[in-house]
Structures are given as structure tokens and as C-alpha cells.
Design an enzyme around this catalytic site. Structure first.
Site, mmCIF file in Angstrom:
data_model
loop_
_atom_site.group_PDB
_atom_site.id
_atom_site.type_symbol
_atom_site.label_atom_id
_atom_site.label_comp_id
_atom_site.label_asym_id
_atom_site.label_seq_id
_atom_site.Cartn_x
_atom_site.Cartn_y
_atom_site.Cartn_z
ATOM 1 N N TYR A 1 0.687 23.451 0.268
ATOM 2 C CA TYR A 1 -0.697 23.439 0.763
ATOM 3 C C TYR A 1 -1.447 24.715 0.407
ATOM 4 C CZ TYR A 1 0.874 25.478 5.396
ATOM 5 O OH TYR A 1 1.389 26.220 6.430
ATOM 6 N N GLU A 2 -2.769 24.593 0.470
ATOM 7 C CA GLU A 2 -3.706 25.630 0.011
ATOM 8 C C GLU A 2 -3.515 25.962 -1.470
ATOM 9 O OE1 GLU A 2 -5.903 25.877 1.981
ATOM 10 O OE2 GLU A 2 -4.985 25.445 3.909
ATOM 11 N N GLY A 3 -3.080 24.986 -2.239
ATOM 12 C CA GLY A 3 -2.870 25.171 -3.671
ATOM 13 C C GLY A 3 -1.409 25.378 -3.981
#
Length: 596
Positions: free
Chosen positions: A438-440
Site C-alpha cells: 500500500y501507498e505504492g
């Protein structure tokens, strides 16, 4: 096993590597010296060790639940969150203008590690609120700031980030949620958003969603995306909570880890349209959302450090308690605790060195962030901003991949008992996996490192960091200790490997992109390894000097040993990674797709 915040190591980094004395000279941070850092961290540790950490296992076994549109969090979470809010922790590093404490990130980041070690599922709620605050501070109108910031900074309301849709994951050009302008200046928002952390819960009276959507007639692709504030409850003119908005949770996900954190599917506009308010200008939403993303990416890197620390502490406690076999050196005649066995020590030292190296890297980056925002000299601000921006993908990517190795080792130290859920080691392993996603994802962090941070300036910024590392090598070379010489050898080899890869990436990103991006993640891992190893080298020199003076000798000697281990066992991986990137690019893409 209880969690104990590693305050001594945190304060060592804050004082000697992040240089809190220099941070305290920045305008607005005059009162934020070492004494303040120690007092804040000690109070933070008390809350998290005593209140929030004990809920961690309960959250895994009795996670958030969903029924009839209502999400109920794990028993105890609501009360713990109220204590968190009452203590002013949400506003720790946010501006005093909106009720925050205005402390530097150098202190706030360490507190972030403590709460995430205590209970990562719990910590996700305030982490997302931090991102919403950052976005509104940067791009929100005065009216939006007046309406939402004080309540968000206090923690009375929480915030979310709404990017992902069923058809649009990392490719935000595919976002379909739409926003229709209304005569009063507001918008009606329609669409479905998935993977929304704390998108619905019972811990706060309102939830402020920051939502990406397309205004009618906007350009295709990422250039046509706008950002909107869409509150769960509309806000009355006096600031009180009003009518329910047309945004509803339709389900929450069943997950591998972080089970107590409700991951919601949110539906906007089924009842005629959710009322939303434009943040900044139309079609600049992605730009604003990346403000949230950058804050969140650093914070996720800290989560990696935090979960690694928790796994390390549990593994050490088990290794000191579990009796199995006689030591191979014959030092004991009977079966001994497994911490006496060399391979168990190797695993524990790997866990310890990784965690301390990444913690030091994150602490130094936080200080650069503070200088980039508060230093009086524009050139100094610019230099620190460039340094911080280069480190963000390393902290996010390297620290989270590190956490997978460390939590896996934590299970391994426990042996068969680690595979049994009741011992608790497996939870850290399961919880850690999401951090690389998550978040890239790690690959997205690596793409950022290759494209924006290396190829764009021909490797100039990366080589500037290498030049700083070379200065540390010069300082090491002036020392006579065997440890300093050994660390110097490994640090120099890693730096040279890094420079070779930087030149390879800069030369090939445009002309031979497959070759450059085939090595993007290994490049990120090499860079993170190098920068963490660099900080451990700096730490070694400080520890040698303080140990010689008799200052906290046991801690300083342990730091020296850990830094030496990092160099010999982790930093030594760098030259091989260089070879895989520079010499092995063709092998990555050579196999025909039909042969897979």
C-alpha cells in the site's frame, strides 16, 4: 510478551545523527531540543506500552466487524483512541495555528514508530488523518481549513485517502468517479472507492474523506482528476456535525494481516450524490493527493521499522527462554537457551542491525524534512528537500522489504512454534506484508527512484549523496580501530557499487528502458542498504568516542558491534546487487513471454 519502546536508540539517533541541536535552531522549533524529545518520547511510550500495545493481539483475533452499514472496531480501540486524542498526540507535529503542538518531524517520526510497534492496525487511523491534514494545509481554501483542520488536528475527526477503484489501482488515469458542479459552489460526487483504510469506524464523530474524481468534461487521464473533501456528516455553519452525507460503507475486506484496521468499500452518490468540496483547483487533484502520498510513504517506511522492532523483541525474549541442545563450543554441559547457538545469534543480529540501520536512516531524513521547511536560508531548504525526496522511496521501499525479512526471521527463531498463531510471531509476519504494497508498491517506489530521482537529473542528486558518504569514509580512515577499518571497507565497496548503478540507470533509462527498469527494485534495495549502512557507520564513530569516555558503555559497545555486523553481513551484499543490475539486465527480459 509486552512491548518496550527502544527510547535509548531513538534518542541516540535524534541527538547524534539527526542533530536535534541543529533542528532546535530552526525558526519555530526553539523549544524542541533533546530534553523535549526525551520527555515527549517517554510519555508516548507510557501510553503505547500500557494502553495501545495490549490491544494488538485482540485486534488480530477479534478484528473490526461490519453489519448493516456499521463498522465496529475491536473492543478497547474506541477507548484507547479517546486517550490518544485527549493526550494531543494527533496534533504532535501539526501547526499551533490549528491546535497542534508544532513539534518537528524529527520527534514526531519517532513517536510514529512507537505507536506502530505497539499496534499497527490502530496506528493506521491517525496516520491517514495526518495525510489529510497535510493535503488541506497545502491546497485547501481558507474556508476548508477553518471548517476541518482544527477537528482533524485534535483527532476529534479522522481523515481518509480515496484513490483506488475496482478498475483503477496504481493506474489512476483509470479513475471513473465523477463530480458534478452545483450552483452553490459545491459538487455532487458519484462512484465506488475500495481499499479505504478506516473509511468507516466508530472511534470518531466524523470522517473526512479526501476523494479523487473527475469533474464533468475534464480531460482524460491523470490531467483530468480533481480532489474533493467529502465528509461522512455534513458540517453546520457553527462547526457542529449535521446531516449524514450520501457516502456509505457497503463492506469491509477480510485480510491476511492488519485485521483490526477496517478496510472499507465506500459507495458515493447512491442517494442522489454525495456533497463534496473542491480542494484547490480543478484537474490538479493528483498533484494534491501526492502530498498525502508522500507523507504516507514515509510513514509506511516507519511502520516497517516498527513491526521489525516488535518482531525482534519477541524473538529475543523467546531465544532467551527456549532451551534446546548444548552449545557447539562446549561452554555449557547441558541444553541451553537457544540464544547461545551461533545461527540464532546470526538471525537476531540480522534483525537488530536491519532495524537500527533503517531507524537511523528515517531519523536523519526527518531532520532534513524539518530543515527543508523551516530553515531561514533558501538554498539550505532546497538542499535538504532534495535529500529528503531522494530518501523517501528508500525509507518506504527498503524499510518495508526489510520488515518482511526481519519478521520472517522472527518466525524462524521460534522454529515450529513460530508457525503456530498462539505464539504471536506469525502476526508480525502477516501484518508486515501489506507494507510493501500500500501507498505504492516497492516497484512503484523503484520507478520513482529511477525516473524522478535519478534519470531526470542524470544522477547528479544521487552522486551528491555518494559524495557525502565518501566524506564519512575519510573520517573512518582516520580511525585505528579494527571495527572502523572493517566498516570503511564495506562502505566504500557499497558506495562504488551504487555509483556504478547510478551511471547505468542514468545512461539507459531513455535509450534502453527495459534494462534500466529491470534493475529498478534491486537499485532501490542497494541504495537503501547503502544509506542505512552509512548511518550505521556514523553511529559507530559516535559510539566509539562515547564508549572511550565511559558514557553508557554497554549501549555504545552494543552499537559498535551492531554497526560492524551491518557492514559485514548486510552492506556486503551491495556489490553483488550491482552485478545483477549492470551485468544481468538482459537475463530479466530475454525469455519469450510464451515460454513462461
Amino acid at each position: 510478551m509486552s512491548y518496550t519502546a527502544p527510547l535509548k536508540d531513538m534518542l541516540f539517533n535524534i541527538e547524534h545523527l539527526a542533530r536535534i541541536d541543529q533542528v532546535a535552531q530552526l525558526p519555530g522549533f526553539e523549544e524542541a531540543g533533546l530534553e523535549t524529545a526525551q520527555a515527549v518520547l517517554e510519555e508516548c511510550a507510557r501510553l503505547n506500552e500500557g494502553v495501545i500495545a495490549p490491544l494488538n493481539v485482540d485486534g488480530d483475533t477479534n478484528p473490526s466487524s461490519f453489519k448493516d452499514g456499521v463498522v465496529t472496531t475491536t473492543p478497547g480501540f474506541r477507548d484507547a483512541y479517546q486517550q490518544y486524542v485527549d493526550g494531543g498526540w494527533q496534533g504532535l507535529q501539526h501547526p499551533t495555528d490549528f491546535g497542534g503542538q508544532g513539534l518537528p518531524k524529527t520527534i514526531g517520526a519517532a513517536c510514529g514508530e512507537v505507536i506502530n510497534s505497539a499496534n499497527m492496525s490502530f496506528a493506521l487511523c491517525p496516520m491517514l488523518t495526518d495525510g489529510a491534514i497535510e493535503a488541506l494545509m497545502t491546497a485547501g481554501s481558507d474556508e476548508l481549513k477553518a471548517t476541518y483542520l482544527e477537528k482533524l488536528v485534535s483527532g476529534q475527526w479522522t481523515g481518509t485517502m480515496n484513490l483506488t477503484e475496482p478498475q483503477a489501482g496504481s493506474d489512476l488515469a483509470a479513475v471513473r468517479s465523477r463530480a458534478e458542479p452545483q450552483p452553490d459552489g459545491s459538487y455532487k460526487v458519484f462512484g465506488t472507492k475500495i481499499f479505504i483504510t478506516y473509511g468507516e469506524h466508530d472511534m470518531a464523530e466524523n470522517i473526512v474523506h479526501l476523494v479523487l474524481a473527475r469533474v464533468s468534461g475534464a480531460p482524460e487521464g491523470v490531467k483530468g482528476i480533481s480532489l474533493f473533501v467529502v465528509p461522512k456528516f455534513l458540517v453546520n455553519k457553527d462547526g457542529s456535525v449535521g446531516a449524514r452525507n450520501d457516502v456509505h460503507c457497503v463492506s469491509i475486506e477480510h485480510k491476511m494481516g492488519i485485521k483490526a484496521s477496517p478496510t472499507a468499500v465506500l459507495q458515493y452518490g447512491d442517494g442522489g450524490g454525495a456533497v463534496g468540496y473542491l480542494v484547490g483547483q480543478e484537474n490538479r487533484g493528483l498533484e494534491y493527493m501526492f502530498i498525502m502520498m508522500n507523507a504516507a510513504r514515509y510513514a509506511v517506511g516507519v511502520q516497517g521499522i516498527a513491526i521489525a522492532e516488535r518482531a525482534y523483541q519477541k524473538a529475543v525474549a523467546y531465544a532467551k527462554d527456549r532451551v534446546q541442545s548444548r552449545p557447539v563450543d562446549g561452554s555449557l554441559s547441558a541444553a541451553a537457551p537457544i540464544i547461545h547457538h551461533p545461527d540464532v545469534k546470526r538471525m537476531l543480529m540480522t534483525m537488530r542491525a536491519f532495524t537500527e540501520g533503517c531507524r537511523a536512516m528515517a531519523s536523519v531524513a526527518a531532520a532534513a524534512y524539518d530543515a527543508s521547511h523551516h530553515h531561514a536560508d533558501a538554498d539550505v531548504r532546497k538542499q535538504n528537500a532534495a535529500f529528503y525526496e531522494f530518501l523517501v522511496p528508500l525509507i518506504k521501499g527498503y524499510s518495508t522489504e526489510m520488515s518482511l525479512e526481519v519478521t520472517s526471521l522472527g518466525v524462524q527463531v521460534h522454529g515450529g512454534m513460530g508457525f503456530i498463531e498462539e505464539t504471536g510471531a506469525a502476526q508480525y509476519y502477516r501484518d508486515a506484508k501489506i507494507l510493501t504494497i500500500y501507498e505504492g508498491t516497492t516497484a512503484i517506489q523503484a520507478n520513482d527512484l529511477v525516473g524522478r530521482k535519478t534519470a531526470r537529473d542524470g544522477g547528479t542528486g544521487a552522486k551528491a549523496i555518494a559524495a557525502q558518504i565518501e566524506k564519512t569514509e575519510s573520517e573512518l580512515a582516520q580511525r585505528s580501530s579494527a571495527n572502523a577499518k572493517a566498516v570503511l571497507k564495506r562502505l566504500k565497496a557499497a558506495r562504488l557499487a551504487f555509483v556504478d548503478v547510478v551511471e547505468f540507470i542514468a545512461a539507459n533509462t531513455k535509450s534502453n528502458p527495459n534494462a534500466a527498469f529491470a534493475g529498478s527494485v534491486p537499485y532501490l534495495m542497494l541504495a537503501g542498504n547503502l544509506v542505512a549502512g552509512w548511518q550505521m557507520a556514523r553511529a559507530l564513530m559516535v559510539a566509539e568516542d562515547l564508549s572511550a569516555k565511559g558514557q553508557d558503555k554497554a549501549f555504545m559497545d552494543a552499537k559498535i558491534t551492531t554497526a560492524r555486523f551491518y557492514a559485514d553481513h548486510i552492506l556486503s551484499r551491495a556489490p553483488g546487487v550491482r552485478d545483477a543490475i549492470v551485468d544481468g539486465a538482459e537475463a530479466v527480459t530475454a525469455l519469450a513471454i510464451e515460454s513462461f
